[in-house]
Design a protein around this motif. Structure first.
Motif, short mmCIF file in Angstrom:
data_model
loop_
_atom_site.label_atom_id
_atom_site.label_comp_id
_atom_site.label_asym_id
_atom_site.label_seq_id
_atom_site.Cartn_x
_atom_site.Cartn_y
_atom_site.Cartn_z
N ALA A 17 0.89 -0.99 0.00
CA ALA A 17 -0.02 -0.01 -0.08
C ALA A 17 0.95 1.18 0.06
O ALA A 17 0.39 2.24 -0.89
N ALA A 18 1.86 1.08 0.84
CA ALA A 18 2.91 2.66 0.80
C ALA A 18 3.36 2.76 -0.50
O ALA A 18 3.55 3.81 -0.87
N LEU A 19 3.86 1.58 -1.24
CA LEU A 19 4.52 1.64 -2.55
C LEU A 19 3.65 2.32 -3.65
O LEU A 19 4.20 3.17 -4.29
N GLU A 20 2.43 1.76 -3.66
CA GLU A 20 1.47 2.41 -4.33
C GLU A 20 1.30 3.92 -4.33
O GLU A 20 1.20 4.63 -5.24
N LEU A 21 1.00 4.35 -2.91
CA LEU A 21 1.00 5.78 -2.44
C LEU A 21 2.28 6.52 -3.09
O LEU A 21 2.08 7.67 -3.53
N THR A 31 2.01 8.38 4.72
CA THR A 31 1.78 8.74 5.96
C THR A 31 1.08 7.59 6.59
O THR A 31 0.46 6.66 5.87
N VAL A 32 0.89 7.34 8.16
CA VAL A 32 0.37 6.10 8.68
C VAL A 32 -0.98 6.31 8.29
O VAL A 32 -1.45 5.22 7.85
N ARG A 33 -1.70 7.40 8.49
CA ARG A 33 -3.12 7.32 8.04
C ARG A 33 -3.54 7.00 6.57
O ARG A 33 -4.46 6.23 6.29
N ALA A 34 -2.70 7.60 5.72
CA ALA A 34 -2.72 7.14 4.23
C ALA A 34 -2.62 5.81 3.91
O ALA A 34 -3.57 5.01 3.38
N VAL A 35 -1.56 5.20 4.47
CA VAL A 35 -1.28 3.56 4.36
C VAL A 35 -2.50 2.79 4.97
O VAL A 35 -2.95 1.74 4.64
N ALA A 36 -2.91 3.17 6.12
CA ALA A 36 -4.02 2.79 6.91
C ALA A 36 -5.42 2.75 5.81
O ALA A 36 -6.05 1.51 5.69
N GLU A 37 -5.73 3.71 5.32
CA GLU A 37 -6.85 3.99 4.49
C GLU A 37 -6.63 3.01 3.27
O GLU A 37 -7.43 2.56 2.67
N LYS A 38 -5.44 3.21 2.65
CA LYS A 38 -5.11 2.24 1.47
C LYS A 38 -5.22 0.97 1.56
O LYS A 38 -5.83 0.12 0.87
N ALA A 39 -4.76 0.35 2.63
CA ALA A 39 -4.80 -1.13 2.94
C ALA A 39 -6.00 -1.42 3.65
O ALA A 39 -6.19 -2.64 3.95
N GLY A 40 -7.08 -0.58 4.04
CA GLY A 40 -8.22 -0.89 4.65
C GLY A 40 -8.05 -1.44 5.92
O GLY A 40 -8.76 -2.44 6.43
N VAL A 41 -7.20 -0.76 6.82
CA VAL A 41 -6.93 -1.27 8.16
C VAL A 41 -6.93 -0.12 9.09
O VAL A 41 -7.16 1.13 8.55
N SER A 42 -6.89 -0.09 10.32
CA SER A 42 -6.79 0.71 11.48
C SER A 42 -5.43 1.26 11.59
O SER A 42 -4.50 0.65 11.08
N LEU A 43 -5.47 2.52 12.10
CA LEU A 43 -4.09 3.08 12.38
C LEU A 43 -3.23 2.25 13.20
O LEU A 43 -2.15 2.40 13.23
N GLY A 44 -3.79 1.81 14.31
CA GLY A 44 -3.09 0.77 15.05
C GLY A 44 -2.62 -0.31 14.47
O GLY A 44 -1.47 -0.83 15.06
N VAL A 45 -3.19 -0.73 13.61
CA VAL A 45 -2.48 -2.00 12.83
C VAL A 45 -1.21 -1.65 12.24
O VAL A 45 -0.11 -2.32 12.19
N VAL A 46 -1.41 -0.36 11.61
CA VAL A 46 -0.09 0.24 11.28
C VAL A 46 1.25 0.34 12.11
O VAL A 46 2.26 0.11 11.88
#
Length: 214
Positions: A17-21, A31-46
Motif C-alpha cells: 500500500a505504501a509503495l502504491e502511494l 503517512t500512517v493514516r494514508a497507508v491505513a486507508e489504502k490497506a483498509g486497516v486501522s491506524l493501530g494495525v500500521v
C-alpha cells in the motif's frame, strides 16, 4: 473489521500500500493514516507493524531491492546442460543474462525506480536536517544492494569456475555505482536501446576482472 493476517503477510500488505502511494505522490504521500486507508486497516494495525514512518520506508526500500535482486537471479535458472562448460566466456554470458533480466524488471516499473532515488534523497535530506535514524535508511538500502550484488557475482564465479581479481565487495560497489548512473539516465531520456547497450558494456567490463582458477 479487517481479517486477521499473520504478521509477515500484514507487513507485506502495508508495504504494498505504501509503495502504491509513493509511486503516485512520492515519499511525502506515505503517512500512517494514508497507508491505513489504502490497506483498509486501522491506524493501530500500521503502528503495530511499523513503529515509525522511517521503519516503513526502510521496508519499502528493501522490497524494491529484493524485486530487482530476484530478477538478476533469474540468470541462475538456466538449465545446467545449456550452460557453457566454464571460464570467463561462461561468466560473461551469465553477467549479460543477469543484467538483461534485471533491466526487464526496471524497464517495466519506471515509477518504482524513480522511487528508489527519492527514498535515497529523502533519507539523506533527513540526515542533513539532524535525523540520523532517517539517514540510516539510505545506508540500509545500499547495504542490501551491496549484499545482493556480492551474492550475484560470487554465484556467477562459482558456476563458471573462475575467481575475481578484485575483492567482491569492491567489484559489487563499483558495479552498482555504474548501474545507478545507467538507470538514472534512462529515467531522464527513456532511451531503452542506449541503456541496453550500456548494460552490455558493463557486463563486459565486469568480466575483465575475472581470471581462470589455477
Amino acid at each position: 473489521m479487517p481479517n486477521r493476517l499473520p504478521a509477515d503477510e500484514r507487513r507485506a500488505q502495508l508495504v504494498g500500500a505504501a509503495l502504491e502511494l509513493a509511486e503516485g505522490g512520492g515519499v511525502g504521500a506515505v503517512t500512517v493514516r494514508a497507508v491505513a486507508e489504502k490497506a483498509g486497516v486501522s491506524l493501530g494495525v500500521v503502528h503495530y507493524c511499523f513503529d515509525s514512518k522511517e521503519a516503513l520506508v526502510v521496508a519499502m526500500a528493501n522490497a524494491v531491492v529484493g524485486e530487482l535482486a530476484g530478477a538478476m537471479h533469474a540468470a541462475f535458472d538456466v538449465p545446467e546442460d545449456t550452460q557453457q562448460t566454464g571460464g570467463v566466456d561462461c561468466l560473461r554470458s551469465m553477467l549479460h543474462t543477469g543484467l538483461r533480466s534485471m533491466w526487464s524488471a526496471i524497464e517495466s516499473t519506471p515509477g518504482l525506480q524513480t522511487l528508489t532515488y527519492e527514498i535515497t534523497a529523502y533519507s539523506l535530506r533527513q540526515r542533513t536536517d539532524g535525523s540520523p535514524a532517517s539517514g540510516d535508511i539510505a545506508v540500509e538500502q545500499y547495504r542490501l544492494m551491496d549484499e545482493q550484488a556480492r551474492l550475484f557475482l560470487d554465484t556467477c564465479a562459482e558456476r563458471c569456475d573462475v575467481e575475481w581479481s578484485l575483492p567482491t565487495s569492491t567489484l559489487a560497489r563499483l558495479s552498482l555505482s555504474v548501474l545507478d548512473g545507467v538507470v538514472l539516465r534512462w529515467l531522464v531520456d527513456r532511451d531503452g536501446d542506449a541503456a541496453t547497450t550500456e548494460l552490455g558494456v558493463v557486463a563486459d567490463i565486469i568480466a575483465t576482472r575475472a581470471v581462470e582458477r589455477s
